[in-house]
Structure formats: structure tokens, C-alpha cells
Scaffold this motif. Sequence first.
Motif, mmCIF file in Angstrom:
data_model
loop_
_atom_site.group_PDB
_atom_site.id
_atom_site.type_symbol
_atom_site.label_atom_id
_atom_site.label_comp_id
_atom_site.label_asym_id
_atom_site.label_seq_id
_atom_site.Cartn_x
_atom_site.Cartn_y
_atom_site.Cartn_z
ATOM 1 N N ARG A 185 0.834 -1.208 0.000
ATOM 2 C CA ARG A 185 0.000 0.000 0.000
ATOM 3 C C ARG A 185 0.869 1.258 0.000
ATOM 4 O O ARG A 185 0.623 2.197 -0.754
ATOM 5 N N ASP A 186 1.911 1.259 0.835
ATOM 6 C CA ASP A 186 2.796 2.431 0.911
ATOM 7 C C ASP A 186 3.490 2.694 -0.429
ATOM 8 O O ASP A 186 3.586 3.841 -0.872
ATOM 9 N N ILE A 187 3.966 1.639 -1.058
ATOM 10 C CA ILE A 187 4.659 1.790 -2.342
ATOM 11 C C ILE A 187 3.680 2.232 -3.429
ATOM 12 O O ILE A 187 3.998 3.080 -4.267
ATOM 13 N N MET A 188 2.463 1.681 -3.413
ATOM 14 C CA MET A 188 1.437 2.094 -4.390
ATOM 15 C C MET A 188 1.152 3.592 -4.237
ATOM 16 O O MET A 188 0.999 4.301 -5.234
ATOM 17 N N ASP A 189 1.078 4.049 -2.989
ATOM 18 C CA ASP A 189 0.853 5.478 -2.748
ATOM 19 C C ASP A 189 1.991 6.308 -3.335
ATOM 20 O O ASP A 189 1.764 7.375 -3.912
#
Length: 184
Positions: A132-136
Motif C-alpha cells: 500500500r505504501d509503495i502504491m501510494d
Amino acid sequence: MKEQLKIAKDKMQKTLDSLSREFAAVRAGRANPDVLNKVQAEYWGVMTPVTQMASVSVTEARTLLIQPYDASALKAIEKAILTSDIGINPNNDGKTIRLVFPQLTEERRKELCKTIKKYGEESKVSVRSVRRDIMDKFKTMKKNSEITEDDMKQGEKDLQKIVDKFCDEIDKMVAEKEKEVLSI
């Protein structure tokens, strides 16, 4: 973008390493010094890991021998083991402490399997959190016109492959540990 994928891999690998440490501490009927990794005793007013206060060795298949470096720490170590969640009563002979691991009952094995699955799920949640953090970050990069829409989609696909690989690895680790617990 490749840098972000590398960061994701590193963080996910740390999650796997943490999971294997958790599994090492799960008591599976055999004497394993790793069960003492989280046990801390008060020594000169400071909480100190038992493994730093004493030599821990496996004397028999189901017996741990704990020899404190400082004899005055024996009572503190014994107290720490009693208050920990290990679930084994220490035998203190005045110089050393013996921990005799009982055979696991069927009920206890099932409890351990539930704990193992819980650790596995927590690890998967951690891996998904990294995703999720990387997608953000990918979305922010696209918003700032650092990458194109196609690059973002490709990055998401690559990231998902990495997540799937790590989730599969976690499932394998959980299955192996369950097999170990159930086969004793």
C-alpha cells in the motif's frame, strides 16, 4: 520506480526474517534456547535479556540448562522465567536452572498451530502494508509527472508479483512450522 520496488523487497524480507524469529521462539516440544530470547530479568536495576546473563545450552532433547555468569542473578532469572509466557516451571538447584519441556498434548499443539497461523497472518498484513505504501508513492510520482500511467500500471504489476512471492513464502513457512509442531 525500480528503487521503490527494491525498498519494498527489503521491507518484505525483514518481515520474513521477523516471522522466522517468531517461529524460533514457538515451543515445539523440543528444548530450544530461542524460547528465552524475549525473556528479560532485572539485573542491577536494568531489564536484561536472560541470554545475555547466562549461558544457555541443550543438555538433552527436552532439557535446557541455564548457567548464570553471575550467581546472584539466579533468582532474578528464575523469577523472569516464571512470569514469562513460556509455561515451564524452572528447576533451580542453587547454581543452575533446568527447564524441562513436557511432551505437548494434542490440545496444546492445536493452540500452537493457531498461534503460528496468527503470526503468518500478521506477516501477510505487514507485507500488504508495504504494498500500500509503495502504491501510494507510485500515485504521487504519477501526480507529479515523474512517471507515466503505463509506468505506474507496470510498477503495480511488478509490485503485486513481489507481494505474491512473499505471501507464498509466508504460507510455506507456516505450513512447515505447523508440520513440525504436529509431528512431535
